[in-house]
Scaffold this motif. Structure first.
Motif, PDB file in Angstrom:
ATOM      1  N   GLU A 128       0.802  -1.123  -0.008  1.00 55.97           N
ATOM      2  CA  GLU A 128      -0.103   0.017   0.112  1.00 55.97           C
ATOM      3  C   GLU A 128       0.899   1.367  -0.010  1.00 55.97           C
ATOM      4  O   GLU A 128       0.383   2.402  -0.431  1.00 55.97           O
ATOM      5  N   SER A 131       1.083   3.216  -3.251  1.00 55.40           N
ATOM      6  CA  SER A 131      -0.150   3.665  -3.977  1.00 55.40           C
ATOM      7  C   SER A 131      -0.190   5.045  -3.878  1.00 55.40           C
ATOM      8  O   SER A 131       0.363   5.652  -3.044  1.00 55.40           O
ATOM      9  N   GLU A 133      -3.033   7.463  -3.707  1.00 57.10           N
ATOM     10  CA  GLU A 133      -4.461   7.457  -3.043  1.00 57.10           C
ATOM     11  C   GLU A 133      -5.183   8.620  -3.701  1.00 57.10           C
ATOM     12  O   GLU A 133      -6.324   8.867  -3.482  1.00 57.10           O
ATOM     13  N   TRP A 136      -5.131   7.041  -7.874  1.00 53.98           N
ATOM     14  CA  TRP A 136      -5.398   5.565  -8.044  1.00 53.98           C
ATOM     15  C   TRP A 136      -5.066   5.115  -9.419  1.00 53.98           C
ATOM     16  O   TRP A 136      -6.030   4.585 -10.154  1.00 53.98           O
ATOM     17  N   HIS A 152      -0.281   9.410   0.112  1.00 57.72           N
ATOM     18  CA  HIS A 152      -1.095   8.684   1.087  1.00 57.72           C
ATOM     19  C   HIS A 152      -1.979   9.724   1.731  1.00 57.72           C
ATOM     20  O   HIS A 152      -1.727  10.954   2.086  1.00 57.72           O
ATOM     21  N   TYR A 320     -12.089   4.126   0.035  1.00 58.88           N
ATOM     22  CA  TYR A 320     -10.567   3.639  -0.096  1.00 58.88           C
ATOM     23  C   TYR A 320     -10.491   2.021  -0.372  1.00 58.88           C
ATOM     24  O   TYR A 320      -9.959   1.980  -1.355  1.00 58.88           O
ATOM     25  N   ARG A 324      -9.201   0.734  -3.930  1.00 60.18           N
ATOM     26  CA  ARG A 324      -8.211  -0.247  -3.942  1.00 60.18           C
ATOM     27  C   ARG A 324      -8.708  -1.564  -4.877  1.00 60.18           C
ATOM     28  O   ARG A 324      -7.997  -2.095  -5.707  1.00 60.18           O
TER      29      ARG A 324
END
Length: 372
Positions: A128, A131, A133, A136, A152, A320, A324
């Motif tokens: 994670e 990533s 965020e 995405w 993040h 979230y 994901r």
């Protein structure tokens, strides 16, 4: 392996999902180990039964947020495998607590290494941390050289990225006795296997729904997964590698994957759930369009905000977790193989069989909730 006889390992979070598998692998396949200390806030004395004539498993109750407890527990320790962490993608735990455990607790681990002359530390991070965020983006066939585009917003991922940075920066730091600390970070893909809380929760949801689950994410999205036994094995090899070639492994991070197929979360889970009698609605596409699901999730989050003065609830599907499940994240890397000889200990077939057998052993089964 290069461990000299009499090595003492300490596993933080050793009573947890990964920690239990790690302790078992250390007993069965670790070499030159005389003692394994299981450091956790909860106590599971069953782990002490893993002790053999050569290796003693010792439970040490303690909290990584308590510096003094950790200092006492690490006295005489050679290696720390730091798996203890709060994992929360459902926004159920206050950010201050997550930071205290995941970041401040990791600082205490490093301080304990320095004070007690611990020369090796392997940290369990997560995929994670790579990533983004905010955007995405799909991340396909990544490796450790893939440019860092991470961003993040979730307290959990912010804390894991911060803790990972602390561990990597601690590499080469002088510890008591004049030696140097060697550290590395492992980033497992989504971990599954016996004892997996998320997989068990999905199975229990299917039981409540009389053996049926509904597809939400698109099947074309692929997410990498890794069996818990292989993650544990990679920790053992990395710890040994830090002793053999600290200049190569020290300060490095490694993605942790195996032969498990890259599929959507739902399709991958069904590999284990289907043999347990679970059916999937929406084989080819989600039952509801993404936009509709997103709006429903947003409404639920607004409802949470309105009701928070009176009650609290945290559904497993939020913006979230929906994002994901809707973004590809797969890796293709041999860095761990090149640096310290990692190869999966368990094949995909073995991993699946062991996981299915565990699910089938759970008290409540799907067939007991079906009506004729």
């Amino acid at each position: 392996m290069a461990d000299r006889p009499g090595q003492v390992y300490l596993v933080t979070g050793g009573c947890g999902f990964l920690g239990r598998h790690l302790v078992k692998i250390l007993v069965e396949r670790g070499e030159g180990i005389s003692e394994i200390r299981v450091f956790d806030t909860k106590v599971d004395r069953d782990l002490e039964s893993l002790s053999t004539d050569l290796v003693t498993v010792k439970i040490v109750q303690g909290d990584i947020t308590d510096r003094h407890q950790l200092l006492r527990a690490t006295d005489g320790v050679d290696v720390i495998l730091h798996t203890a962490s709060i994992v929360d993608v459902f926004k159920r735990i206050p950010e201050a607590i997550i930071q205290k455990v995941n970041v401040q607790g990791t600082k205490h681990v490093i301080e304990a290494c320095v004070a007690n002359g611990v020369q090796r530390c392997v940290y369990t991070s997560t995929m994670e941390v790579a990533s983004n965020e905010k955007q995405w983006m799909h991340m396909e066939r990544c490796n450790e050289d893939t440019p860092d585009m991470s961003s993040h917003t979730l307290p959990y991922t912010k804390s894991k990225a911060a803790a990972e940075k602390l561990i990597l920066e601690a590499n080469g730091r002088q510890v008591s006795g004049g030696k140097r600390l060697a550290t590395c970070v492992l980033r497992p893909m989504g971990i599954y296997g016996e004892g997996c809380v998320l997989l068990r929760g999905t199975f229990e949801n299917a039981v409540r729904l009389r053996g049926c689950l509904v597809r939400l994410g698109p099947p074309a999205v692929h997410i990498g997964r890794v069996y818990v036994g292989n993650v544990a094995w990679m920790h053992v090899l990395a710890a040994s590698g830090l002793a053999e070639t600290p200049g190569l492994l020290g300060g490095q991070f490694y993605y942790c994957s195996d032969e498990s197929p890259d599929k959507s979360f739902m399709d991958f889970n069904m590999e284990m759930l289907r043999p347990c009698g679970v059916r999937l609605m929406g084989q080819e596409r989600p039952v509801l369009p993404y936009f509709v699901v997103y709006m429903l999730v947003l409404l639920v989050e607004l409802l949470q905000l309105v009701l928070c003065p009176f009650c609290s609830f945290s559904p497993s599907l939020n913006r979230y977790t929906l994002a994901r499940a809707s973004a590809t994240f797969t890796v293709r890397t041999d860095k761990a193989t090149r640096h310290f000889g990692y190869r999966p200990l368990y094949s995909w077939e073995q991993s699946k069989e062991r996981t299915v057998r565990w699910l089938q052993s759970l008290p409540q089964q799907v067939h007991s909730h079906r009506r004729d």
